[in-house]
Motif scaffolding. Structure first.
Motif, PDB file in Angstrom:
ATOM      1  N   LYS A   1       0.617   6.849  13.086  1.00  0.00           N
ATOM      2  CA  LYS A   1       0.849   6.479  14.829  1.00  0.00           C
ATOM      3  C   LYS A   1       1.000   5.096  14.624  1.00  0.00           C
ATOM      4  O   LYS A   1       0.597   4.266  13.919  1.00  0.00           O
ATOM      5  CB  LYS A   1       0.261   6.821  15.740  1.00  0.00           C
ATOM      6  N   THR A   2       2.125   4.988  14.769  1.00  0.00           N
ATOM      7  CA  THR A   2       2.772   3.101  15.256  1.00  0.00           C
ATOM      8  C   THR A   2       2.573   3.106  16.632  1.00  0.00           C
ATOM      9  O   THR A   2       2.995   3.754  18.051  1.00  0.00           O
ATOM     10  CB  THR A   2       3.766   2.518  13.999  1.00  0.00           C
TER      11      THR A   2
ATOM     12  N   ILE B   1      -4.339   0.904   9.873  1.00  0.00           N
ATOM     13  CA  ILE B   1      -3.770  -0.129   8.277  1.00  0.00           C
ATOM     14  C   ILE B   1      -2.883  -0.781   8.398  1.00  0.00           C
ATOM     15  O   ILE B   1      -1.802  -0.336   9.561  1.00  0.00           O
ATOM     16  CB  ILE B   1      -2.999   1.152   7.592  1.00  0.00           C
ATOM     17  N   PRO B   2      -3.612  -2.087   8.541  1.00  0.00           N
ATOM     18  CA  PRO B   2      -2.686  -3.267   8.837  1.00  0.00           C
ATOM     19  C   PRO B   2      -1.074  -2.961   7.839  1.00  0.00           C
ATOM     20  O   PRO B   2      -1.096  -2.914   6.468  1.00  0.00           O
ATOM     21  CB  PRO B   2      -3.336  -4.375   8.426  1.00  0.00           C
ATOM     22  N   VAL B   3      -0.397  -3.445   8.378  1.00  0.00           N
ATOM     23  CA  VAL B   3       1.336  -3.998   7.942  1.00  0.00           C
ATOM     24  C   VAL B   3       1.649  -4.827   8.546  1.00  0.00           C
ATOM     25  O   VAL B   3       2.390  -4.826   9.403  1.00  0.00           O
ATOM     26  CB  VAL B   3       1.414  -2.492   8.476  1.00  0.00           C
TER      27      VAL B   3
ATOM     28  N   ARG C   1       0.896  -1.457  -0.129  1.00  0.00           N
ATOM     29  CA  ARG C   1      -0.308  -0.067   0.344  1.00  0.00           C
ATOM     30  C   ARG C   1       0.992   1.133   0.067  1.00  0.00           C
ATOM     31  O   ARG C   1       1.760   0.882   0.455  1.00  0.00           O
ATOM     32  CB  ARG C   1      -1.148   0.096   1.517  1.00  0.00           C
ATOM     33  N   ILE C   2       0.531   1.960  -0.397  1.00  0.00           N
ATOM     34  CA  ILE C   2       0.896   3.796  -0.434  1.00  0.00           C
ATOM     35  C   ILE C   2      -0.044   4.449   0.110  1.00  0.00           C
ATOM     36  O   ILE C   2      -1.077   4.811   0.311  1.00  0.00           O
ATOM     37  CB  ILE C   2       1.125   4.371  -1.512  1.00  0.00           C
ATOM     38  N   VAL C   3       0.605   5.150   1.254  1.00  0.00           N
ATOM     39  CA  VAL C   3      -0.591   5.874   1.872  1.00  0.00           C
ATOM     40  C   VAL C   3       0.521   7.297   1.734  1.00  0.00           C
ATOM     41  O   VAL C   3       1.090   7.306   2.601  1.00  0.00           O
ATOM     42  CB  VAL C   3       0.239   5.870   3.391  1.00  0.00           C
TER      43      VAL C   3
ATOM     44  N   VAL D   1      -1.045   1.087  11.205  1.00  0.00           N
ATOM     45  CA  VAL D   1      -0.641   2.628  11.912  1.00  0.00           C
ATOM     46  C   VAL D   1      -2.153   2.483  12.087  1.00  0.00           C
ATOM     47  O   VAL D   1      -2.700   2.719  11.500  1.00  0.00           O
ATOM     48  CB  VAL D   1       0.380   2.618  11.048  1.00  0.00           C
ATOM     49  N   GLU D   2      -2.299   3.757  12.635  1.00  0.00           N
ATOM     50  CA  GLU D   2      -3.182   4.131  13.419  1.00  0.00           C
ATOM     51  C   GLU D   2      -2.816   5.521  12.130  1.00  0.00           C
ATOM     52  O   GLU D   2      -2.583   6.484  12.826  1.00  0.00           O
ATOM     53  CB  GLU D   2      -3.344   4.667  14.309  1.00  0.00           C
ATOM     54  N   VAL D   3      -4.680   6.424  12.355  1.00  0.00           N
ATOM     55  CA  VAL D   3      -4.109   7.523  11.648  1.00  0.00           C
ATOM     56  C   VAL D   3      -5.126   8.700  11.642  1.00  0.00           C
ATOM     57  O   VAL D   3      -5.478   8.522  13.087  1.00  0.00           O
ATOM     58  CB  VAL D   3      -5.748   7.669  10.133  1.00  0.00           C
ATOM     59  N   LEU D   4      -3.831   9.614  12.709  1.00  0.00           N
ATOM     60  CA  LEU D   4      -4.417  11.013  13.119  1.00  0.00           C
ATOM     61  C   LEU D   4      -4.892  12.319  12.567  1.00  0.00           C
ATOM     62  O   LEU D   4      -3.974  12.375  11.452  1.00  0.00           O
ATOM     63  CB  LEU D   4      -3.185  11.101  13.889  1.00  0.00           C
ATOM     64  N   HIS D   5      -5.742  12.893  12.138  1.00  0.00           N
ATOM     65  CA  HIS D   5      -5.621  13.522  11.238  1.00  0.00           C
ATOM     66  C   HIS D   5      -5.625  14.872  11.878  1.00  0.00           C
ATOM     67  O   HIS D   5      -6.103  15.073  13.258  1.00  0.00           O
ATOM     68  CB  HIS D   5      -7.299  13.960  10.911  1.00  0.00           C
TER      69      HIS D   5
END
Length: 213
Positions: free
Chosen positions: A146-147, A123-125, A56-58, A130-134
């Motif tokens: 965030k990891t 998002i699974p890796v 994936r590309i984030v 990793v957790e998305v923080l807006h």
């Protein structure tokens, strides 16, 4: 933290460098590419040489210096692409993604190939995530990732600085609020991996970053 930082010289912005990261799981060797601004061949070569399968590309936001190689990588590896929903339009708007100002060839990516993110998404890796923080302000859809022991801060937070807010959609009040709410609540030991310049920590920024006080 298992990652590879790839510092690239921007084709779009000569003399400017940015940090692209490959964050991967050492057990499964599956990984994501965070902000492939340029030099897709180098990113792909590193992944192949080290046995990392890119999934994936984030994108932390939609400016060209962070998304420039996304389409080439996506096509080469059939990768998913993710960006916050409030920055989705930047991938097709040359003014918003800044290619109207720095290139004769506007950057564009079909919205239909992009997954949209929201605050709190995970998002699974491989076995990690990793957790998305807006954290809007640099752009409306700016995010941090965030990891377990660090955070990829894009152009939200830098060492003793913050992202600029004079581009379309910028808002300093929102930027500082997002940093104070979502980043300064993290432990001092949390490593911060920014989109430009050097790695820092939350503790260092809490003490020395005059922009967020």
């Amino acid at each position: 933290m298992f990652l590879r930082k790839i510092v690239t010289l921007k084709t779009y912005m000569p003399g400017m460098t940015m940090n692209c990261y490959v964050h991967y799981c050492p057990d499964t060797m599956k990984g994501i590419v965070i902000d492939p601004g340029d030099n897709a061949p180098e990113i792909m070569a590193w992944a192949e040489e080290n046995g990392v399968t890119l999934e994936r590309i984030v994108l932390t936001h939609g400016h060209i210096d962070h998304v420039g190689a996304a389409e080439e990588l996506r096509e080469a590896h059939d990768l998913a692409v993710s960006i916050h929903k409030d920055d989705l339009g930047m991938l097709t708007n040359a003014i918003l993604n800044l290619t109207a100002f720095v290139s004769r060839k506007p950057f564009s990516m079909a919205a239909g190939v992009v997954d949209v993110l929201e605050h709190g998404d995970v998002i699974p890796v491989g076995k990690l995530s990793v957790e998305v923080l807006h954290t809007p302000g640099h752009t409306p859809g700016g995010i941090c990732l965030k990891t377990v022991d660090g955070v990829f801060s894009g152009d939200t937070l830098f060492k003793e600085a913050v992202g600029r807010t004079d581009f379309p959609g910028g808002d300093m009040r929102k930027l500082v609020t997002g940093i104070q709410t979502h980043l300064m609540s993290l432990p001092d030991s949390t490593a911060v991996f920014p989109g430009h310049e050097d790695v820092t920590t939350i503790g260092h920024e809490r003490k020395f970053n005059m922009m967020i006080r």
